[in-house]
Structures are given as structure tokens and as C-alpha cells.
Scaffold this active site. Structure first.
Site, short mmCIF file in Angstrom:
data_model
loop_
_atom_site.label_atom_id
_atom_site.label_comp_id
_atom_site.label_asym_id
_atom_site.label_seq_id
_atom_site.Cartn_x
_atom_site.Cartn_y
_atom_site.Cartn_z
N GLU A 1 -11.99 3.26 5.43
CA GLU A 1 -11.06 4.23 6.02
C GLU A 1 -11.87 5.39 6.57
OE1 GLU A 1 -7.16 6.90 4.71
OE2 GLU A 1 -8.63 6.31 3.20
N HIS B 1 1.35 4.82 -2.51
CA HIS B 1 0.92 5.62 -3.67
C HIS B 1 2.12 6.27 -4.35
CE1 HIS B 1 -3.42 5.28 -2.98
NE2 HIS B 1 -3.10 5.26 -1.70
N ASP C 1 1.30 4.05 2.93
CA ASP C 1 0.33 4.90 2.25
C ASP C 1 1.00 6.04 1.48
OD1 ASP C 1 -2.14 5.74 1.36
OD2 ASP C 1 -2.97 6.15 3.34
N ASP C 2 1.29 7.15 2.14
CA ASP C 2 1.90 8.32 1.50
C ASP C 2 2.97 8.89 2.41
OD1 ASP C 2 0.18 8.87 -0.99
OD2 ASP C 2 -1.34 8.76 0.56
N HIS D 1 -9.69 0.66 -2.19
CA HIS D 1 -9.71 1.25 -0.85
C HIS D 1 -11.13 1.12 -0.29
CE1 HIS D 1 -5.92 2.91 -2.07
NE2 HIS D 1 -5.84 3.78 -1.08
N HIS E 1 0.85 -1.20 0.00
CA HIS E 1 0.00 0.00 0.00
C HIS E 1 0.88 1.25 0.00
CE1 HIS E 1 -4.12 1.75 0.80
NE2 HIS E 1 -3.31 2.80 0.88
#
Length: 354
Positions: A218, A33, A296-297, A215, A31
Site C-alpha cells: 500500500e 477494520h 477499508d475504513d 497488509h 477488508h
């Protein structure tokens, strides 16, 4: 898929073994991005070179203070992400991002990475959707050869765009299924696009042999996860932590062997949980759910993959044996070739035996 086998747990009240370095634990990262994987130093450098004015939240106040549980907060998060993406203006910029990301993954103990990209965000700059995908895949091949990290690409549709756009991306993803594309995802604000609207695109992707990795769960509750599971036939679910609120749904996730891509630092930064200890990793794990921790980021949340394992160790008391099991689950939930999978699983065992 078969349900995961039970794993040993530390005795009640026993302090977990904290001796091993989580950065050396072999693992897969499922996961991450594309723009969000950029190094902060690279963002600042490229912004200066390209004449892009960065807000203080991406310079002096980095990592930014974020909260996405309301629309205004999500808009700010998306705006910062779009500004960061705007510094990627040449093919060499994209190649640099992928190469540095692979280098960082190697340093974090990741032997297999699945990086998620929506080519629509870059298409106008790089000659269209197809040339953009080919550029990313070429950069991935170069970075993998240079670092030894295996890399697959997940092409993701955007929930805020029309479902017909998602079908276009799904067909494109299938076209490159034998050249490095391994999955099809669905990202952006859950509140602005229901999963069932994208069922047609995911049907195309699944028929083409790609993993379904939307996704869900969340910013919205169990209903969002359920749609991903039932309508999109998810093999993995990005985040999915809200499934813990519905025991029957969680039991179906366990029965189907679906992997949840849990991102502790992201959940805290965006206000999904107040602290890493409140991200329900332990509850999901004890229920038998397969978990792949993800960053994630990192560009916006300020931490990469190994930190997620440290947060689980510190916030939930995971022992080294349990952390090793999380690493195994990340590898088993990946699209890595059998040879890579076997090598990484053996390396996990060696880490635990050390």
C-alpha cells in the site's frame, strides 16, 4: 490454490452494461477494520454521550482530507482513528457497532463479512485481551443472527508493536479458531514494521488453521508484498496494489491463487493513487490476479462496499459480467463455510442473469 480461470472481457471500445445495481450484487467483504466500520452518525452520537471532543475533520469537515504517503499524514490518519475508537467505552457500544455494520453490509449486498480487529486497542477498557475477543465474537454472533450476514473475525497484529505481542495475539486467535476467528492479519504503517519480523506469529496462526491476511503493498512497493507472500505465506494480501510494479511477483501471486484485497476509495484518500482510475484494478485483473474489493475504513473514507464496485465500473469500464467475476473472487477468497459460499455464488449468477 488453482490459478483463476480466464473470464470474458467486453470487446474493445464497447460500452459496458450499466443496467444492474451493484448494491444488489451478492458479494463478500474481506477488508474492513473494526473501528473504521462505524457509522459516522454513531460516532457523533456516542462522542456527545461520552463527552469526547471530536475534531472538525470528524464533524463538519467529514469525511476528512487525508494523505498518508508521508509520516505526518499517517500520524494524522492514526490520530483520527484513535479518537474515533475512544468513543467505544461500553460492551453495548461494541455490540451496537457490530450490529450496525452488519446491517450496512446487508444493504450493500454483502452476504459474508470478515471484520478485522486488533484487540490490544480495546483490552484496557474491556478487561484484557481474552475478554475483548470474547465480547467481539459474542457481538458478531448476535449481529449475524439478526441480519443474516455471515461474519468471521480476523485478529490483526500491529506492525508498530513488538513481534512478541503478535505471537500472543496469534495464540489467542488460534484458541478461538472454532468460534468465529478465521484469519490472522498485520496492519498499520508498513514503513514502521517489516513483515519478516512477524514470521513467527504467522507460523503459529497458519499451523492453527487460520488464513494469513497481512497488509502489504500500500504505502511501500513490491518488496513489501513479496515479504508477505514469502515470509508470511499469505493467503490474501491487504491492498497489494503495488505488486503491479513487478511482473514476476505478480505472476507468483497469480500462480499461488492469492487474493488481493483492493480498496479503491482508501487508496485515493491516502494518496496511494490520485484517482480511482489510477488504482491498478484493471491491470491486476487482466494479469489474472484474484481481487476482493474492500472499503477499508468507511468511517474515515466516506464510502462503503458497493461504492468500490461503482468506482471500478466508472474508472475502469468493468462490465456487469466482470463485476460479477470480482464478486465471485471475493467469495472464493473468503473463509465462508461451503454452504454460504455456494449460496452466494448461485446468487451472483442470478444477479447476472437478471
Amino acid at each position: 490454490m488453482e490459478a483463476p480461470t480466464a473470464v470474458a472481457r467486453p470487446a474493445e471500445g464497447r460500452r459496458p452494461d450499466l443496467s444492474r445495481d451493484v448494491a444488489t450484487l451478492p458479494k463478500a467483504h474481506l477488508h474492513l477494520h473494526f473501528t473504521g466500520s462505524m457509522r459516522h452518525s454513531t460516532l457523533v452520537e456516542l462522542a456527545a454521550e461520552r463527552g469526547v471532543q471530536l475534531p472538525e475533520a470528524l464533524v463538519q469537515d467529514w469525511p476528512p482530507r487525508l494523505r498518508a504517503t508521508d509520516e505526518r499524514g499517517w500520524f494524522r490518519f492514526q490520530r483520527l482513528y484513535d479518537i474515533a475508537r475512544s468513543v467505544l467505552q461500553t460492551p453495548d457500544d461494541l455490540r451496537r457497532l457490530v450490529r450496525e455494520t452488519a446491517e450496512d453490509e446487508a444493504a450493500e449486498g454483502s452476504g459474508w463479512l470478515e471484520i478485522q480487529v486488533d484487540p490490544s486497542g480495546y483490552a484496557s477498557r474491556f478487561g484484557g485481551l481474552t475478554p475483548t475477543v470474547e465480547l467481539v465474537l459474542d457481538a458478531v454472533r448476535e449481529a449475524s443472527a439478526a441480519t443474516g450476514v455471515g461474519i468471521g473475525v480476523v485478529i490483526a497484529a500491529n506492525r508498530t508493536r513488538h513481534p512478541l505481542d503478535a505471537k500472543t495475539l496469534a495464540r489467542l486467535a488460534v484458541r478461538y479458531a472454532d468460534q468465529g476467528v478465521v484469519g490472522f492479519g498485520l496492519s498499520n504503517d508498513e514503513r514502521r514494521g517489516r513483515a519478516y519480523d512477524f514470521e513467527g506469529a504467522f507460523r503459529i496462526a497458519k499451523r492453527g488453521g487460520l488464513l494469513s491476511t497481512p497488509h502489504g503493498g500500500e504505502l511501500l512497493g513490491p518488496g513489501s508484498v513479496r515479504e508477505c507472500l514469502e515470509m508470511l505465506e499469505a493467503d490474501r494480501i491487504g491492498h497489494g496494489v503495488r505488486a503491479v510494479e513487478d511482473p514476476r511477483l505478480l505472476a507468483r501471486i497469480v500462480d499461488r491463487g492469492v487474493t488481493l484485497e483492493v480498496c479503491p476509495a482508501s487508496n485515493v484518500s491516502l494518496g496511494v493513487a490520485r484517482s480511482a482510475a489510477e488504482v491498478p484494478v484493471r491491470a491486476l485483473y487482466e494479469a489474472g490476479a484474484r481481487i476482493a474489493l474492500g472499503a477499508d475504513d468507511p468511517l474515515l473514507f466516506g464510502s462503503r462496499l458497493a461504492r468500490q464496485y461503482a468506482l471500478v465500473r466508472d474508472g475502469h469500464g468493468f462490465s456487469d459480467a466482470e463485476l460479477a467475476e470480482l464478486a465471485r473472487q471475493s467469495i472464493e477468497g473468503s473463509a465462508a463455510p461451503d454452504s454460504v459460499r455456494g449460496r452466494l455464488l448461485a446468487a451472483v449468477d442470478a444477479w447476472l442473469a437478471s
